[in-house]
Design a protein around this motif. Structure first.
Motif, PDB file in Angstrom:
ATOM      1  N   THR A  35     -67.242 -33.416  -3.363  1.00 48.28           N
ATOM      2  CA  THR A  35     -67.557 -34.827  -3.461  1.00 48.28           C
ATOM      3  C   THR A  35     -69.035 -35.003  -3.783  1.00 48.28           C
ATOM      4  OG1 THR A  35     -66.031 -35.014  -1.648  1.00 48.28           O
ATOM      5  CG2 THR A  35     -67.213 -36.995  -2.234  1.00 48.28           C
ATOM      6  N   GLY A  37     -70.991 -32.884  -5.423  1.00 47.30           N
ATOM      7  CA  GLY A  37     -71.449 -32.321  -6.681  1.00 47.30           C
ATOM      8  C   GLY A  37     -71.000 -30.884  -6.735  1.00 47.30           C
ATOM      9  N   ILE A  85     -72.555 -22.238   8.919  1.00 48.92           N
ATOM     10  CA  ILE A  85     -73.277 -21.872   7.693  1.00 48.92           C
ATOM     11  C   ILE A  85     -74.773 -22.113   7.858  1.00 48.92           C
ATOM     12  CG2 ILE A  85     -73.072 -24.119   6.528  1.00 48.92           C
ATOM     13  CD1 ILE A  85     -72.517 -20.730   4.828  1.00 48.92           C
ATOM     14  N   PHE A 118     -77.804 -22.326   0.467  1.00 49.89           N
ATOM     15  CA  PHE A 118     -77.076 -21.746   1.599  1.00 49.89           C
ATOM     16  C   PHE A 118     -76.951 -20.235   1.435  1.00 49.89           C
ATOM     17  CE2 PHE A 118     -75.254 -26.061   1.403  1.00 49.89           C
ATOM     18  CZ  PHE A 118     -75.303 -26.434   2.745  1.00 49.89           C
ATOM     19  N   GLU A 119     -76.745 -19.570   2.531  1.00 54.36           N
ATOM     20  CA  GLU A 119     -76.321 -18.184   2.424  1.00 54.36           C
ATOM     21  C   GLU A 119     -74.999 -18.180   1.661  1.00 54.36           C
ATOM     22  OE1 GLU A 119     -75.004 -16.565   6.265  1.00 54.36           O
ATOM     23  OE2 GLU A 119     -74.917 -18.615   7.012  1.00 54.36           O
ATOM     24  N   ASP A 124     -63.578 -19.116   0.605  1.00 57.22           N
ATOM     25  CA  ASP A 124     -63.216 -20.125   1.598  1.00 57.22           C
ATOM     26  C   ASP A 124     -61.764 -19.860   1.981  1.00 57.22           C
ATOM     27  OD1 ASP A 124     -61.408 -21.858  -0.054  1.00 57.22           O
ATOM     28  OD2 ASP A 124     -63.240 -22.284  -1.165  1.00 57.22           O
ATOM     29  N   ASP A 164     -64.480 -32.803   9.424  1.00 57.64           N
ATOM     30  CA  ASP A 164     -63.762 -32.463   8.186  1.00 57.64           C
ATOM     31  C   ASP A 164     -63.336 -31.005   8.200  1.00 57.64           C
ATOM     32  OD1 ASP A 164     -62.521 -33.019   5.825  1.00 57.64           O
ATOM     33  OD2 ASP A 164     -64.313 -32.801   4.582  1.00 57.64           O
ATOM     34  N   ASN A 169     -63.365 -25.781   3.876  1.00 57.63           N
ATOM     35  CA  ASN A 169     -64.663 -25.880   4.547  1.00 57.63           C
ATOM     36  C   ASN A 169     -64.889 -24.741   5.541  1.00 57.63           C
ATOM     37  OD1 ASN A 169     -65.365 -28.116   3.100  1.00 57.63           O
ATOM     38  ND2 ASN A 169     -64.653 -29.583   4.639  1.00 57.63           N
ATOM     39  N   HIS A 351     -62.791 -18.634  -4.064  1.00 55.78           N
ATOM     40  CA  HIS A 351     -63.056 -19.998  -3.618  1.00 55.78           C
ATOM     41  C   HIS A 351     -61.970 -20.885  -4.194  1.00 55.78           C
ATOM     42  CE1 HIS A 351     -67.001 -17.969  -3.485  1.00 55.78           C
ATOM     43  NE2 HIS A 351     -67.092 -18.613  -2.331  1.00 55.78           N
ATOM     44  N   GLU A 352     -61.685 -21.936  -3.480  1.00 53.66           N
ATOM     45  CA  GLU A 352     -60.618 -22.834  -3.911  1.00 53.66           C
ATOM     46  C   GLU A 352     -60.796 -23.242  -5.372  1.00 53.66           C
ATOM     47  OE1 GLU A 352     -60.685 -26.869  -2.553  1.00 53.66           O
ATOM     48  OE2 GLU A 352     -58.570 -26.782  -2.041  1.00 53.66           O
ATOM     49  N   LYS A 418     -58.226 -30.677  -4.244  1.00 50.72           N
ATOM     50  CA  LYS A 418     -58.035 -30.749  -2.810  1.00 50.72           C
ATOM     51  C   LYS A 418     -58.054 -32.189  -2.386  1.00 50.72           C
ATOM     52  CE  LYS A 418     -62.724 -29.287  -2.585  1.00 50.72           C
ATOM     53  NZ  LYS A 418     -63.779 -28.641  -1.899  1.00 50.72           N
ATOM     54  N   ARG A 420     -58.790 -35.161  -0.162  1.00 50.46           N
ATOM     55  CA  ARG A 420     -59.792 -35.472   0.823  1.00 50.46           C
ATOM     56  C   ARG A 420     -59.502 -36.710   1.535  1.00 50.46           C
ATOM     57  NH1 ARG A 420     -64.594 -33.504  -2.035  1.00 50.46           N
ATOM     58  NH2 ARG A 420     -63.438 -31.898  -2.964  1.00 50.46           N
ATOM     59  N   ARG A 513     -65.979 -39.462  -0.627  1.00 48.13           N
ATOM     60  CA  ARG A 513     -66.462 -39.855   0.675  1.00 48.13           C
ATOM     61  C   ARG A 513     -67.847 -40.479   0.572  1.00 48.13           C
ATOM     62  NH1 ARG A 513     -67.753 -33.915   2.936  1.00 48.13           N
ATOM     63  NH2 ARG A 513     -69.556 -33.566   1.658  1.00 48.13           N
TER      64      ARG A 513
HETATM   65  N1  LIG Z   1     -72.419 -21.214   1.167  1.00 51.49           N
HETATM   66  C1  LIG Z   1     -71.389 -21.128   0.343  1.00 51.49           C
HETATM   67  N2  LIG Z   1     -71.017 -19.933  -0.148  1.00 51.49           N
HETATM   68  C2  LIG Z   1     -69.981 -19.833  -0.992  1.00 51.49           C
HETATM   69  N3  LIG Z   1     -69.235 -20.868  -1.396  1.00 51.49           N
HETATM   70  C3  LIG Z   1     -69.548 -22.081  -0.942  1.00 51.49           C
HETATM   71  C4  LIG Z   1     -70.648 -22.290  -0.056  1.00 51.49           C
HETATM   72  N4  LIG Z   1     -70.713 -23.601   0.228  1.00 51.49           N
HETATM   73  C5  LIG Z   1     -69.704 -24.186  -0.444  1.00 51.49           C
HETATM   74  N5  LIG Z   1     -68.995 -23.282  -1.153  1.00 51.49           N
HETATM   75  C6  LIG Z   1     -67.814 -23.527  -1.991  1.00 51.49           C
HETATM   76  O1  LIG Z   1     -67.893 -24.819  -2.543  1.00 51.49           O
HETATM   77  C7  LIG Z   1     -66.816 -25.639  -2.063  1.00 51.49           C
HETATM   78  C8  LIG Z   1     -67.299 -27.060  -1.872  1.00 51.49           C
HETATM   79  O2  LIG Z   1     -68.367 -27.030  -0.941  1.00 51.49           O
HETATM   80  P1  LIG Z   1     -68.600 -28.195   0.099  1.00 51.49           P
HETATM   81  O3  LIG Z   1     -67.319 -28.453   0.828  1.00 51.49           O
HETATM   82  O4  LIG Z   1     -69.780 -27.895   0.915  1.00 51.49           O
HETATM   83  O5  LIG Z   1     -68.923 -29.353  -0.919  1.00 51.49           O
HETATM   84  P2  LIG Z   1     -68.485 -30.833  -0.815  1.00 51.49           P
HETATM   85  O6  LIG Z   1     -69.085 -31.510  -1.971  1.00 51.49           O
HETATM   86  O7  LIG Z   1     -68.817 -31.358   0.511  1.00 51.49           O
HETATM   87  O8  LIG Z   1     -66.946 -30.644  -1.014  1.00 51.49           O
HETATM   88  P3  LIG Z   1     -65.781 -31.451  -0.343  1.00 51.49           P
HETATM   89  O9  LIG Z   1     -65.985 -32.831  -0.753  1.00 51.49           O
HETATM   90  O10 LIG Z   1     -64.562 -30.804  -0.903  1.00 51.49           O
HETATM   91  O11 LIG Z   1     -65.859 -31.216   1.128  1.00 51.49           O
HETATM   92  C9  LIG Z   1     -66.330 -24.958  -0.801  1.00 51.49           C
HETATM   93  O12 LIG Z   1     -64.971 -25.230  -0.553  1.00 51.49           O
HETATM   94  C10 LIG Z   1     -66.571 -23.487  -1.115  1.00 51.49           C
HETATM   95  O13 LIG Z   1     -65.506 -22.951  -1.869  1.00 51.49           O
END
Ligand SMILES: Nc1ncnc2c1ncn2[C@@H]1O[C@H](COP(=O)(O)OP(=O)(O)OP(=O)(O)O)[C@@H](O)[C@H]1O
Length: 522
Positions: A35, A37, A85, A118-119, A124, A164, A169, A351-352, A418, A420, A513
């Motif tokens: 959501t 980016g 994380i 992030f590390e 996921d 969430d 996640n 990753h998804e 996915k 949300r 969101r």
């Molecule tokens: N530190 C990380 N290391 C590896 N992959 C990551 C990391 N952080 C996020 N990802 C990948 O990116 C995806 C989206 O990350 P995140 O959920 O933080 O973003 P978002 O914009 O909040 O997404 P959503 O709206 O789906 O929750 C995660 O499901 C994961 O596959």
């Protein structure tokens, strides 16, 4: 809408935060699309360290730095735990953002992008479990569940609600370590539970009944419901409550957990939307029955798994098990014990976002092959065209990179979008999505917090195969009750036209969101 000053975060004590440019990192590939980016795998050019860069989406934020990002950064800055994380720093891109053709992208008044560093985590949980042929073992499931609960217990004792919890996640690395990620909906809470919070949080399939019934005063139990859904999903092989919209979600919950009354859930009849969704007849709880006698499942739920699941999927949040008590449950202390994370198989990164892309490519290849076949059919004398399925069967990305563990059955089915919270992408069902698409979303650990994962004696048992599906099964969909117990929609439920981002009919789940979606959510 809350906003920080343009171009300023002012969130840190550390002088390096926000002072480095994103050009310190070489982008390697996109690994996520959220959501917020995109998320990229990247390499720090100096140290060669691999990290994940999450770009903060600014395009919809006319009034300042997005509050979701501010919350996520603030909360992550105070959480430091092996199962949460690690946010390393914030970096910015110096100039205006440009698209692939080098054209300047408008609408970004900060004249540059902002990234959370992030590390890097290899997988996921959704991406991993959706790998073709993936089968988790029981010790592996126990290992992930224990880490999930440990991380969540740490959040809760630090008065943070995640809000969430879902597979995408939960990040996992190739050392078997699981970490809670995506704190974009998280918030601090106080123990008196007097504050009013939004109930439009948590991806629909993992959303607890109290939020669906309109509660705005809630606590850590909301996360524990989601954990229960994940736990059951790991054992069952597919999501257990795949509602298409909020009323259907509640119906599915009642069909599984029974209809609540003042005896089982004191105060339920006073909940804001109880009368709108009052079941037309009472139903008996059947959590045990459902999971004990499964026609298609990979694992039977043993007695201890069922006991724990029952306590997680308790309708009354005040009686629902806490993360701390769940860690003490017999399930984790009986054979087979949770695996030591270090001993778990290593897999290619999953990753998804990637598994979804691969599945889309496979689908396209299948379509091309089908088209070619149709075109050639009239020419009966031509040789038959090779089916793409043959190619697929040779590529087994679900295989672990080390082969010391159990063999894996092949299996299709990645779900790519996915679902949300109130609207959003989906690995799960959202109208017409082909079997995929996700639902929408709208002190320290008392001996558990950061310690190593001790093996609990009694050597490793023989592990039967099994685990989270991957059989492309019936994800998503699943309509209506068949029990005739649906809520009383006639009275005009709270999910009608009033909710931001929701259409006038219940099947709408689009949106994100963002602030637009949640309004002034808390
Ligand atoms: N530190 C990380 N290391 C590896 N992959 C990551 C990391 N952080 C996020 N990802 C990948 O990116 C995806 C989206 O990350 P995140 O959920 O933080 O973003 P978002 O914009 O909040 O997404 P959503 O709206 O789906 O929750 C995660 O499901 C994961 O596959």
């Amino acid at each position: 809408m809350a906003a920080a000053g343009p171009g300023q975060l002012n969130l840190d004590e550390s002088p390096s935060w926000g002072s480095r440019g994103v050009d310190c990192f070489e982008k390697l590939e996109q690994i996520g699309e959220g959501t917020y980016g995109q998320v990229f795998m990247a390499k720090e050019t100096g140290t060669k360290e691999i990290v994940a860069l999450k770009k903060i989406r600014m395009d919809n934020e006319r009034e300042g730095f997005p509050i979701t990002a501010i919350r996520e950064i603030k909360i992550l800055k105070k959480l430091h735990h092996q199962n949460v994380i690690n946010l390393k720093e914030i970096v910015t891109s110096p100039g205006p953002e440009r698209d692939e053709q080098g054209k300047q992208i408008d609408g970004n008044k900060y004249k540059g992008g902002i990234y959370m560093v992030f590390e890097y985590m290899d997988h996921d949980l959704t991406g991993l479990s959706d790998r073709p042929g993936m089968r988790f073992t029981i010790p592996q499931i126990k290992c992930y569940m224990r880490q999930l609960l440990t991380g969540l217990h740490y959040c809760h004792i630090n008065q943070v609600l995640h809000r969430d919890i879902k597979g995408s996640n939960l990040l996992i690395d190739n050392h078997g370590i699981l970490k809670l990620a995506d704190f974009g909906l998280a918030r601090s809470f106080s123990n008196d539970h007097n504050a009013h919070l939004t109930n439009r949080v948590i991806t629909l399939w993992y959303r607890p009944p109290e939020l669906l019934l309109g509660s705005t005063q809630y606590g850590p139990a909301v996360d524990m419901w989601s954990v229960g859904c994940i736990f059951a999903e790991l054992l069952f092989g597919k999501p257990i409550l795949p509602g298409k919209n909020e009323p259907e979600q509640l119906t599915k919950i009642f069909e599984l957990c029974g209809t609540p009354d003042e005896l089982s859930w004191p105060g339920v009849t006073k909940m804001p939307w109880y009368n709108n969704f009052k079941p037309s007849r009472s139903i008996k709880r059947r959590v045990k029955e459902k999971f004990v006698s499964l026609p298609v499942c990979y694992y039977s739920f043993d007695r201890h798994a069922l006991d724990l699941l029952e306590r997680m999927l308790t309708l009354d949040p005040s009686q629902r098990i806490s993360a701390k008590d769940a860690l003490d449950a017999e399930y984790f202390w009986t054979d087979p014990p949770p695996a030591d994370p270090q001993t778990l198989p290593k897999y290619e990164s999953s990753h998804e976002f990637q598994t979804k892309k691969r599945r889309q490519q496979q689908r396209q290849a299948d379509e091309v092959a089908k088209r070619q076949k149709t075109q050639h059919q009239p020419h009966a004398r031509l040789p038959p065209i090779q089916q793409s399925g043959q190619l697929h069967s040779q590529i087994r990305p679900g295989q672990p990179m080390n082969t010391s563990h159990h063999s894996m059955a092949a299996g299709p089915s990645h779900n790519y979008g996915k679902p949300r919270g109130p609207g959003g992408p989906n690995r799960y069902p959202q109208g017409g999505n082909q079997g995929g698409g996700y639902p929408n979303r709208g002190g320290q650990g008392g001996g558990y917090s950061s310690g190593p994962y001790s093996q609990q004696g009694r050597g490793p048992p023989p592990y039967p195969g099994g685990g989270m599906g991957g059989t492309g099964g019936p994800r998503g969909g699943g309509s209506g009750s068949g029990y005739g117990v649906g809520p009383n929609y006639q009275q005009g439920g709270p999910y009608g036209a009033s909710g931001p981002g929701r259409g006038p009919n219940y099947s709408q789940q689009g949106g994100s969101r963002s602030q637009q979606q949640y309004g002034n959510w808390q």
